[in-house]
Scaffold this motif. Structure first.
Motif, PDB file in Angstrom:
ATOM      1  N   THR A 110      -2.359   5.443   6.337  1.00  0.00           N
ATOM      2  CA  THR A 110      -3.089   4.994   5.389  1.00  0.00           C
ATOM      3  C   THR A 110      -3.979   6.096   4.800  1.00  0.00           C
ATOM      4  O   THR A 110      -4.782   6.004   3.855  1.00  0.00           O
ATOM      5  CB  THR A 110      -3.910   3.566   5.472  1.00  0.00           C
ATOM      6  N   ARG A 111      -4.085   7.454   5.552  1.00  0.00           N
ATOM      7  CA  ARG A 111      -4.813   8.318   5.259  1.00  0.00           C
ATOM      8  C   ARG A 111      -4.634   8.951   3.808  1.00  0.00           C
ATOM      9  O   ARG A 111      -3.379   8.918   3.349  1.00  0.00           O
ATOM     10  CB  ARG A 111      -4.696   9.671   6.395  1.00  0.00           C
ATOM     11  N   THR A 112      -5.654   9.582   3.319  1.00  0.00           N
ATOM     12  CA  THR A 112      -5.452  10.361   2.077  1.00  0.00           C
ATOM     13  C   THR A 112      -4.533  11.511   2.167  1.00  0.00           C
ATOM     14  O   THR A 112      -4.256  12.156   1.029  1.00  0.00           O
ATOM     15  CB  THR A 112      -6.765  10.528   1.125  1.00  0.00           C
ATOM     16  N   TYR A 113      -4.235  11.944   3.295  1.00  0.00           N
ATOM     17  CA  TYR A 113      -3.446  13.396   3.403  1.00  0.00           C
ATOM     18  C   TYR A 113      -2.178  13.025   4.091  1.00  0.00           C
ATOM     19  O   TYR A 113      -2.120  11.869   4.713  1.00  0.00           O
ATOM     20  CB  TYR A 113      -4.245  14.397   3.805  1.00  0.00           C
TER      21      TYR A 113
ATOM     22  N   SER B 252       1.867   7.085   3.711  1.00  0.00           N
ATOM     23  CA  SER B 252       2.752   8.302   4.247  1.00  0.00           C
ATOM     24  C   SER B 252       3.620   7.721   5.234  1.00  0.00           C
ATOM     25  O   SER B 252       2.979   6.917   6.056  1.00  0.00           O
ATOM     26  CB  SER B 252       1.787   9.624   4.416  1.00  0.00           C
TER      27      SER B 252
ATOM     28  N   SER C 245       0.755  -1.031   0.080  1.00  0.00           N
ATOM     29  CA  SER C 245       0.029   0.054  -0.008  1.00  0.00           C
ATOM     30  C   SER C 245       0.958   1.276  -0.003  1.00  0.00           C
ATOM     31  O   SER C 245       2.235   1.402   0.429  1.00  0.00           O
ATOM     32  CB  SER C 245      -0.869  -0.069   1.107  1.00  0.00           C
TER      33      SER C 245
END
Length: 124
Positions: free
Chosen positions: A100-103, A33, A30
């Motif tokens: 796993t956040r989108t930011y 970040s 995955s």
């Protein structure tokens, strides 16, 4: 699940340098970040630096800007924290974290996985 293992901590004199590494294993396919946090004795864990999966975007706490550099090698599932011009107040346990956040989070709650930490001690 992702397992994170930090290394590279140690004892250094003020003005010296250290390079921390954090290697990920497990479900590393995955796009995570990655961040570094520090925790001094008796204090809350606080943000140091973060980097996007691509490595293009990076963020730093004001206290380390110009001294620390975060980077990553996705082929080796490893993120680095180059620490220069170290100060006694940088003394802490340093933790690596994956999100796993989108930011790209700068808060602890934004990270799903944590390493066990590595001690950095800067003597005056």
């Amino acid at each position: 699940q992702v397992q994170l293992v930090e290394s590279g901590g140690g004892l250094v004199q003020a003005g010296g340098s250290l390079r921390l590494s954090c290697t990920a294993s497990g479900h590393t396919s995955s796009s995570y970040s990655m961040g570094w946090f520090l925790q001094a004795p008796g204090k809350q864990r606080e943000f140091v630096a973060a980097i996007a999966w691509s490595g293009v975007s990076t963020y730093y706490a004001d206290s380390v800007k110009g001294r620390f550099t975060i980077s990553r090698d996705n082929a080796k599932n490893t993120v680095f924290l180059q620490m220069n011009s170290l100060k006694p107040e940088d003394t802490a346990v340093y933790y690596c974290a994956a999100s796993t956040r989108t930011y790209i989070p700068r808060e602890r709650e934004g990270y799903n996985y944590w390493g066990q930490g590595t001690q950095v001690t800067v003597s005056s």
